[in-house]
Design an enzyme around this catalytic site. Structure first.
Site: not given
Length: 237
Positions: A82, A94, A98
Site C-alpha cells: 500500500s 495498518y 504494510k
C-alpha cells in the site's frame, strides 16, 4: 478478502489442492484489513495486533507454505502492500503492518533471485473497495472514542471526533474507482518477461503519495499535518 483469508488460516489445505501439479507459477498475496485508524494514544496493543496477524503474518504464512512449489516452477510472487507501506498517513496498525510487508518483500526478492523466482510488490493508492468501507471505519473509530478516558477526550475536544469523520468523508473524493489499475499490475507482474520490482497503482499514488514519500520528513509532516483536525487543548495532560 474472505477466500484468501481462509487460505491464511489453512495454507496446508490450499497446498494439498496444488500438489498434483507439483509446482505453482504465481502467488498473489492480496488479503488485508485496515483495523482501527485512529490517533496512537487512543489505541491498545490489541488494535495493532489484528492487522499484523492478517496483513503480515498471514502473508508470510501463505508464502512459506507455497514457496517450495513456486521455486520448482521458477515462478512469481506478488505481495500487495500500500502507499501506507511507504508513508505513515494515519495512526493504527495498518501502516506499520504494510511497512513490514515492504521489508519482507524486499528480503524475499533478494533471497529468491538465485532460484529464478521473481518477487514484486504492488503499492495501491486509495481505492473504493470493501476495505475502505466508511461505515465500518466510522463505527470502529467511534467505538474506540467512546471508551477513551475523560482526560484524553478533553485534550482532543468534544467536537474532534465529528470534525475528523467529516474530513474523512471529504477524502472519499480522492479515491480511485477503477480497480483494473491494480489488476493490470498483477497481470504484468505474473506474465511479463521482465516484471518490475515495485508497481504503483492509482492516480493519487503516482502524483502525490509516492512523490511525497521521497521528500524530507519536515515537508511530509507539514503537508500531512495540515489535513488533521486541531486539538482543543493538547497541553492538558
Amino acid at each position: 478478502m474472505g477466500q484468501e483469508a481462509s487460505i491464511f488460516r489453512d495454507p496446508q489445505g490450499a497446498k494439498r489442492l496444488l500438489v498434483s501439479s507439483q509446482c505453482l507459477w504465481g502467488l498473489i498475496n492480496n488479503a488485508g484489513i485496515l483495523g482501527v485508524l485512529a490517533p496512537t494514544d487512543w489505541l491498545t496493543v490489541e488494535h495493532f495486533r489484528e492487522p499484523f496477524e492478517v496483513n503480515l503474518f498471514g502473508l508470510i504464512n501463505v508464502t512459506l507454505n507455497m514457496l517450495p512449489l513456486v521455486k520448482k516452477a521458477q515462478g512469481r510472487i506478488i505481495n500487495v502492500s500500500s502507499i501506507g507501506g511507504r508513508l505513515a498517513i494515519s495512526g493504527g496498525g495498518y501502516t506499520p503492518s504494510k511497512y513490514a510487508v515492504e521489508g519482507f518483500n524486499d528480503s524475499l526478492r533478494r533471497d529468491m533471485k538465485e532460484f529464478g523466482v521473481k518477487v514484486s510488490c504492488i503499492e495501491p493508492g486509495l481505492f473504493k473497495t470493501g476495505l475502505s468501507d466508511p461505515v465500518k471505519a466510522t463505527e470502529k473509530k467511534m467505538a474506540v472514542w467512546n471508551q477513551l478516558s475523560s482526560d484524553i477526550k478533553q485534550q482532543y475536544g468534544d467536537g474532534y471526533i465529528e470534525k475528523s469523520l467529516a474530513k474523512k468523508a471529504k477524502n472519499k473524493l480522492f479515491q480511485n474507482l477503477d480497480l483494473s489499475l491494480v489488476v493490470k499490475c498483477m497481470d504484468h507482474a505474473l506474465t511479463s518477461l521482465f516484471p518490475q520490482t515495485h508497481y504503483i497503482a492509482g492516480v493519487d499514488a503516482k502524483t502525490f503519495w509516492i512523490p511525497l514519500s521521497h521528500m524530507p520528513a519536515i515537508l511530509q509532516d507539514f503537508l500531512l499535518q495540515k489535513h488533521k483536525v486541531k486539538l482543543a487543548d493538547p497541553k492538558a495532560v
